[in-house]
Design a protein around this motif. Structure first.
Motif, PDB file in Angstrom:
ATOM      1  N   ARG A   1      55.444  33.131  36.558  1.00 19.45           N
ATOM      2  CA  ARG A   1      54.268  34.003  36.587  1.00 19.45           C
ATOM      3  C   ARG A   1      54.661  35.463  36.776  1.00 19.45           C
ATOM      4  O   ARG A   1      55.798  35.781  37.111  1.00 19.45           O
ATOM      5  N   PHE A   2      53.628  36.331  36.620  1.00 24.44           N
ATOM      6  CA  PHE A   2      53.827  37.748  36.892  1.00 24.44           C
ATOM      7  C   PHE A   2      52.635  38.371  37.612  1.00 24.44           C
ATOM      8  O   PHE A   2      52.561  39.584  37.755  1.00 24.44           O
ATOM      9  N   SER A   3      51.705  37.559  38.108  1.00 24.21           N
ATOM     10  CA  SER A   3      50.581  38.119  38.853  1.00 24.21           C
ATOM     11  C   SER A   3      51.087  38.652  40.194  1.00 24.21           C
ATOM     12  O   SER A   3      52.086  38.166  40.730  1.00 24.21           O
ATOM     13  N   TYR A   4      50.390  39.608  40.730  1.00 24.89           N
ATOM     14  CA  TYR A   4      50.790  40.220  41.996  1.00 24.89           C
ATOM     15  C   TYR A   4      50.862  39.176  43.112  1.00 24.89           C
ATOM     16  O   TYR A   4      51.852  39.082  43.831  1.00 24.89           O
ATOM     17  N   GLY A   5      49.798  38.385  43.260  1.00 20.94           N
ATOM     18  CA  GLY A   5      49.745  37.413  44.344  1.00 20.94           C
ATOM     19  C   GLY A   5      50.849  36.377  44.263  1.00 20.94           C
ATOM     20  O   GLY A   5      51.473  36.034  45.269  1.00 20.94           O
ATOM     21  N   GLU A   6      51.104  35.864  43.060  1.00 23.54           N
ATOM     22  CA  GLU A   6      52.143  34.849  42.922  1.00 23.54           C
ATOM     23  C   GLU A   6      53.539  35.454  43.067  1.00 23.54           C
ATOM     24  O   GLU A   6      54.432  34.824  43.644  1.00 23.54           O
ATOM     25  N   SER A   7      53.734  36.662  42.569  1.00 25.65           N
ATOM     26  CA  SER A   7      55.047  37.304  42.723  1.00 25.65           C
ATOM     27  C   SER A   7      55.354  37.586  44.185  1.00 25.65           C
ATOM     28  O   SER A   7      56.462  37.322  44.657  1.00 25.65           O
ATOM     29  N   THR A   8      54.384  38.094  44.921  1.00 25.70           N
ATOM     30  CA  THR A   8      54.627  38.340  46.339  1.00 25.70           C
ATOM     31  C   THR A   8      54.709  37.018  47.104  1.00 25.70           C
ATOM     32  O   THR A   8      55.457  36.905  48.080  1.00 25.70           O
ATOM     33  N   GLY A   9      53.966  36.002  46.649  1.00 23.54           N
ATOM     34  CA  GLY A   9      54.056  34.683  47.256  1.00 23.54           C
ATOM     35  C   GLY A   9      55.430  34.060  47.057  1.00 23.54           C
ATOM     36  O   GLY A   9      55.998  33.457  47.971  1.00 23.54           O
ATOM     37  N   PHE A  10      55.985  34.217  45.860  1.00 29.00           N
ATOM     38  CA  PHE A  10      57.328  33.707  45.586  1.00 29.00           C
ATOM     39  C   PHE A  10      58.346  34.469  46.437  1.00 29.00           C
ATOM     40  O   PHE A  10      59.270  33.884  47.002  1.00 29.00           O
ATOM     41  N   ASN A  11      58.147  35.765  46.555  1.00 30.71           N
ATOM     42  CA  ASN A  11      59.049  36.577  47.373  1.00 30.71           C
ATOM     43  C   ASN A  11      59.008  36.119  48.838  1.00 30.71           C
ATOM     44  O   ASN A  11      60.053  36.024  49.496  1.00 30.71           O
TER      45      ASN A  11
ATOM     46  N   GLY B   1      49.446  27.835  53.548  1.00 27.49           N
ATOM     47  CA  GLY B   1      48.122  28.327  53.177  1.00 27.49           C
ATOM     48  C   GLY B   1      48.174  29.714  52.585  1.00 27.49           C
ATOM     49  O   GLY B   1      49.234  30.307  52.408  1.00 27.49           O
ATOM     50  N   ALA B   2      46.994  30.217  52.266  1.00 30.32           N
ATOM     51  CA  ALA B   2      46.861  31.542  51.665  1.00 30.32           C
ATOM     52  C   ALA B   2      45.539  32.148  52.105  1.00 30.32           C
ATOM     53  O   ALA B   2      44.610  31.433  52.512  1.00 30.32           O
ATOM     54  N   LYS B   3      45.480  33.462  52.035  1.00 30.28           N
ATOM     55  CA  LYS B   3      44.239  34.164  52.370  1.00 30.28           C
ATOM     56  C   LYS B   3      44.035  35.287  51.371  1.00 30.28           C
ATOM     57  O   LYS B   3      44.979  35.793  50.762  1.00 30.28           O
ATOM     58  N   HIS B   4      42.783  35.665  51.213  1.00 35.34           N
ATOM     59  CA  HIS B   4      42.462  36.771  50.323  1.00 35.34           C
ATOM     60  C   HIS B   4      42.899  38.092  50.949  1.00 35.34           C
ATOM     61  O   HIS B   4      42.809  38.264  52.165  1.00 35.34           O
ATOM     62  N   ILE B   5      43.383  38.989  50.096  1.00 34.85           N
ATOM     63  CA  ILE B   5      43.736  40.339  50.528  1.00 34.85           C
ATOM     64  C   ILE B   5      43.207  41.329  49.501  1.00 34.85           C
ATOM     65  O   ILE B   5      42.991  40.981  48.341  1.00 34.85           O
ATOM     66  N   GLN B   6      43.009  42.551  49.937  1.00 31.23           N
ATOM     67  CA  GLN B   6      42.576  43.634  49.057  1.00 31.23           C
ATOM     68  C   GLN B   6      43.814  44.318  48.489  1.00 31.23           C
ATOM     69  O   GLN B   6      44.730  44.667  49.235  1.00 31.23           O
ATOM     70  N   VAL B   7      43.870  44.477  47.178  1.00 34.10           N
ATOM     71  CA  VAL B   7      44.983  45.172  46.521  1.00 34.10           C
ATOM     72  C   VAL B   7      44.369  46.217  45.599  1.00 34.10           C
ATOM     73  O   VAL B   7      43.785  45.877  44.571  1.00 34.10           O
ATOM     74  N   GLY B   8      44.473  47.469  46.005  1.00 35.28           N
ATOM     75  CA  GLY B   8      43.839  48.533  45.220  1.00 35.28           C
ATOM     76  C   GLY B   8      42.343  48.292  45.153  1.00 35.28           C
ATOM     77  O   GLY B   8      41.691  48.052  46.160  1.00 35.28           O
ATOM     78  N   ALA B   9      41.806  48.281  43.925  1.00 32.28           N
ATOM     79  CA  ALA B   9      40.377  48.041  43.744  1.00 32.28           C
ATOM     80  C   ALA B   9      40.057  46.566  43.576  1.00 32.28           C
ATOM     81  O   ALA B   9      38.897  46.191  43.483  1.00 32.28           O
ATOM     82  N   GLY B  10      41.085  45.722  43.535  1.00 22.83           N
ATOM     83  CA  GLY B  10      40.868  44.297  43.303  1.00 22.83           C
ATOM     84  C   GLY B  10      41.252  43.439  44.489  1.00 22.83           C
ATOM     85  O   GLY B  10      41.580  43.931  45.558  1.00 22.83           O
ATOM     86  N   LYS B  11      41.191  42.146  44.261  1.00 22.27           N
ATOM     87  CA  LYS B  11      41.562  41.185  45.293  1.00 22.27           C
ATOM     88  C   LYS B  11      42.716  40.340  44.791  1.00 22.27           C
ATOM     89  O   LYS B  11      42.881  40.120  43.600  1.00 22.27           O
ATOM     90  N   SER B  12      43.500  39.847  45.727  1.00 22.27           N
ATOM     91  CA  SER B  12      44.596  38.946  45.416  1.00 22.27           C
ATOM     92  C   SER B  12      44.713  37.962  46.570  1.00 22.27           C
ATOM     93  O   SER B  12      43.763  37.791  47.341  1.00 22.27           O
ATOM     94  N   ALA B  13      45.866  37.342  46.684  1.00 22.54           N
ATOM     95  CA  ALA B  13      46.079  36.380  47.759  1.00 22.54           C
ATOM     96  C   ALA B  13      47.445  36.606  48.375  1.00 22.54           C
ATOM     97  O   ALA B  13      48.378  37.056  47.717  1.00 22.54           O
ATOM     98  N   GLU B  14      47.530  36.277  49.641  1.00 22.37           N
ATOM     99  CA  GLU B  14      48.798  36.325  50.358  1.00 22.37           C
ATOM    100  C   GLU B  14      49.119  34.895  50.794  1.00 22.37           C
ATOM    101  O   GLU B  14      48.312  34.244  51.460  1.00 22.37           O
ATOM    102  N   MET B  15      50.294  34.410  50.375  1.00 20.87           N
ATOM    103  CA  MET B  15      50.709  33.043  50.701  1.00 20.87           C
ATOM    104  C   MET B  15      51.631  33.050  51.906  1.00 20.87           C
ATOM    105  O   MET B  15      52.385  33.993  52.106  1.00 20.87           O
TER     106      MET B  15
END
Length: 163
Positions: free
Chosen positions: A100-110, A133-147
């Motif tokens: 993947r290359f989405s922000y949430g999955e890339s940071t989750g993999f990291n 688990g994971a939770k929603h986070i705000q990233v810029g003007a959008g939302k993502s997830a933190e794993m």
């Protein structure tokens, strides 16, 4: 396509790709939602690079680094940092490709890597990480997830983990 092997037309194709959807904080294989607690990962299969979705060609495009974690020049502005690895969730019947290359999955993999990467020397087997688990986070003007992940153990390769 001509079915040279025979019987393929009657088979229901199944996806081998694992994806995490930040909007509902759930894992998917194709359109099917899956749950798991543990994930065996194979560092020998790790790739890092750049990726994007080409909507005209209706396909994902990846350009991999020459060495994992050593970024080469970004091919174009629309490419994002990406990763690829083979994993085996404890509830799956086969290994899956998490690419993947989405922000949430890339940071989750990291953050998954952070549980074992610097302590892997001298370890036998493959790391098994627990998905906490994971939770929603705000990233810029959008939302993502933190794993959140935790290293559970080092284990011999699952016998079905053949790639």
């Amino acid at each position: 396509m001509v079915d040279i092997l025979g019987g393929l037309a009657s088979e229901t194709p199944t996806s081998s790709f694992l994806a995490f959807k930040a909007h509902d904080l759930k894992w998917y294989v194709g359109e099917e939602q899956i749950d798991f607690n543990y994930l065996q990962v194979d560092p020998a299969t790790f790739l890092s690079g750049w990726g994007k979705y080409d909507s005209a060609a209706r396909q994902f495009v990846f350009e991999w680094d020459d060495a994992f974690g050593k970024p080469k020049e970004r091919p174009a502005e629309d490419f994002k940092r990406s990763f690829s690895c083979w994993v085996f969730p404890d509830t799956a019947k086969r290994p899956l490709l998490w690419q993947r290359f989405s922000y949430g999955e890339s940071t989750g993999f990291n953050s998954l890597l952070d549980t074992f990467w610097h302590d892997r020397e001298g370890k036998e087997g493959l790391p098994v990480v627990e998905f906490m688990g994971a939770k929603h986070i705000q990233v810029g003007a959008g939302k993502s997830a933190e794993m959140q992940w935790s290293l559970a153990k080092w284990s011999q390769r699952n016998p079905d983990f053949i790639i």
